[in-house]
Design an enzyme around this catalytic site. Structure first.
Site, PDB file in Angstrom:
ATOM      1  N   VAL A  11     -17.297   9.017  -4.062  1.00 50.69           N
ATOM      2  CA  VAL A  11     -15.838   9.038  -3.897  1.00 50.69           C
ATOM      3  C   VAL A  11     -15.509   9.557  -2.541  1.00 50.69           C
ATOM      4  CG1 VAL A  11     -13.827  10.744  -4.594  1.00 50.69           C
ATOM      5  CG2 VAL A  11     -15.613   9.816  -6.336  1.00 50.69           C
TER       6      VAL A  11
ATOM      7  N   ASP B  40     -14.836   7.463   0.450  1.00 52.65           N
ATOM      8  CA  ASP B  40     -14.831   6.377   1.406  1.00 52.65           C
ATOM      9  C   ASP B  40     -14.001   5.450   1.027  1.00 52.65           C
ATOM     10  OD1 ASP B  40     -15.634   5.110   3.931  1.00 52.65           O
ATOM     11  OD2 ASP B  40     -17.374   6.468   3.677  1.00 52.65           O
TER      12      ASP B  40
ATOM     13  N   LYS C 174       0.583   3.699  -3.051  1.00 51.54           N
ATOM     14  CA  LYS C 174      -0.453   4.682  -3.339  1.00 51.54           C
ATOM     15  C   LYS C 174      -0.054   5.908  -3.421  1.00 51.54           C
ATOM     16  CE  LYS C 174      -4.273   4.105  -0.738  1.00 51.54           C
ATOM     17  NZ  LYS C 174      -5.144   3.862   0.167  1.00 51.54           N
TER      18      LYS C 174
ATOM     19  N   ASP D  99     -10.833   0.840   7.358  1.00 49.71           N
ATOM     20  CA  ASP D  99      -9.688   0.045   7.211  1.00 49.71           C
ATOM     21  C   ASP D  99      -8.436   0.738   7.171  1.00 49.71           C
ATOM     22  OD1 ASP D  99     -10.187   0.448   4.608  1.00 49.71           O
ATOM     23  OD2 ASP D  99      -9.306  -1.493   3.978  1.00 49.71           O
TER      24      ASP D  99
ATOM     25  N   GLY E 239     -11.275 -10.907 -14.761  1.00 48.22           N
ATOM     26  CA  GLY E 239     -10.497  -9.957 -14.605  1.00 48.22           C
ATOM     27  C   GLY E 239      -9.878  -9.496 -15.702  1.00 48.22           C
ATOM     28  N   HIS E 240      -8.720  -8.922 -15.565  1.00 46.44           N
ATOM     29  CA  HIS E 240      -8.037  -8.339 -16.630  1.00 46.44           C
ATOM     30  C   HIS E 240      -6.628  -8.305 -16.440  1.00 46.44           C
ATOM     31  CE1 HIS E 240      -7.524  -5.723 -20.200  1.00 46.44           C
ATOM     32  NE2 HIS E 240      -6.860  -4.908 -19.595  1.00 46.44           N
ATOM     33  N   THR E 241      -5.794  -8.721 -17.129  1.00 42.47           N
ATOM     34  CA  THR E 241      -4.573  -8.593 -17.162  1.00 42.47           C
ATOM     35  C   THR E 241      -3.513  -8.049 -18.161  1.00 42.47           C
ATOM     36  OG1 THR E 241      -4.776 -10.970 -16.218  1.00 42.47           O
ATOM     37  CG2 THR E 241      -2.294 -10.629 -16.895  1.00 42.47           C
TER      38      THR E 241
ATOM     39  N   UNK F 253       0.828  -1.261   0.135  1.00 48.06           N
ATOM     40  CA  UNK F 253       0.079   0.054  -0.119  1.00 48.06           C
ATOM     41  C   UNK F 253       0.797   1.428  -0.041  1.00 48.06           C
TER      42      UNK F 253
END
Length: 334
Positions: free
Chosen positions: A45, A47, A19, A231, A135-137, A16
């Site tokens: 947008v 939260d 970010k 979190d 998904g997407h790769t 993380u």
């Protein structure tokens, strides 16, 4: 013959900590005209996840992905899945409806390593009955892995409901960033701070933190009826407490900083700011604001579910965040 790079050597930022910094993100979004929210959108947008009203409850949606923080591909996959899914639990989801995998792999990453990352991701999803539906790769210079998660809730909790008089709880110790950074230090440097056994203990505890789902903690909070929760991840405890303070129009006071043993001195040396609550966390604990008269009920709900916790602060009238607490090296997690 050149040595094979580990996962963490393929990226300059880890977990993380990759970010965009909180202030930079806020500045970036100031120049973007987003479509107006309305209709079924209850929370947009700002939260942990979006909340969309549907018949019988709410759909909770979030997307999260990041770079490797652990050198083992399978473990990294588990951490990435847990971090992605925890956002919907932090908003009150009691069921994960689906997960779409978001992944990117460098050309030099062995296929078996990529497969192990995906297997770890899948196994962590299975632990909370979350179905992977697609998904997407892409090819990417740094390895990335995460997901778009859809959950369901009969009611939801935002980051913005804290009230003066509330007390604050945290459900995991802090210190994942310095603990995992110790693995990347040259041995002679690392041994200035941690013995081999201390390193093993710190890393093992960090992995426990990063792979523990927030499902049980969130269920306990919902049972009691907390005012706010979020979190603790890339912005660190202070950053996420600041989001709670701003969204709630209150002042948050942090009086206790529970940390993984050995991580405070490492943080001071590496400049992570753990002792100030500023160090980034990966798949960290739930930060909960609850009326003081319900604090014992929350503790009981945590204990019935074997959720580790610490009471770490309180909510006052005012604004901003004050970190005035001492660091506690925890000995009882998990």
């Amino acid at each position: 013959m050149s040595r094979k790079k580990s996962l963490v050597e393929m990226a300059d930022l880890h977990g993380u900590a990759c970010k965009l910094p909180q202030g930079d993100l806020e500045d970036l979004l100031k120049g973007v005209e987003l479509p107006e929210e309305g209709g079924r959108v209850e929370v947009g947008v700002g939260d942990d996840a979006a909340v969309i009203r549907v018949d019988g409850g709410y759909v909770i949606q979030s997307v999260d992905f990041f770079t490797p923080i652990h050198p083992d591909p399978y473990t990294q996959g588990r951490i990435a899945a847990n971090n992605s899914i925890n956002d919907v639990f932090a908003m009150g989801a009691t069921e994960v409806l689906s997960v779409l995998v978001v992944s990117g792999f460098p050309r030099e990453l062995p296929e078996e390593d990529a497969r192990e990352m995906l297997q770890g991701f899948a196994d962590q999803c299975r632990e909370v009955d979350a179905l992977i539906v697609g998904g997407h790769t892409i090819m990417n210079p740094w390895p990335i892995l995460g997901g778009c998660v859809t959950g369901f809730a009969e009611r939801y909790v935002t980051v913005g409901g804290a009230e003066p008089g509330d007390v604050l709880y945290l459900t995991k110790p802090l210190g994942t960033q310095p603990a995992m950074a110790a693995l990347r230090l040259p041995e002679d440097v690392r041994k200035q701070f941690l013995t081999d056994s201390e390193l093993e203990e710190a890393v093992d505890l960090a992995v426990e933190v990063m792979t523990e789902p927030l499902k049980d903690a969130a269920e306990a909070a919902l049972e009691v009826g907390v005012h706010a929760m979020t979190d603790v991840t890339g912005f660190g405890l202070k950053g996420h407490a600041g989001e709670m303070a701003e969204a709630s129009g209150v002042r948050v006071v942090i009086e206790r900083l529970p940390v993984i043993p050995g991580t405070t001195e490492l943080s001071r040396a590496l400049g992570y700011g753990l002792e100030r609550g500023e160090s980034a966390e990966t798949a960290g604990g739930l930060l909960v604001a609850v009326p003081e008269e319900h604090a014992e009920d929350l503790e009981d709900a945590f204990e019935r579910r074997d959720v580790w916790y610490r009471r770490i602060g309180r909510v006052e009238e005012g604004s901003g965040v004050e970190v005035r607490g001492d660091v506690e090296e925890v000995e009882d997690y998990p």
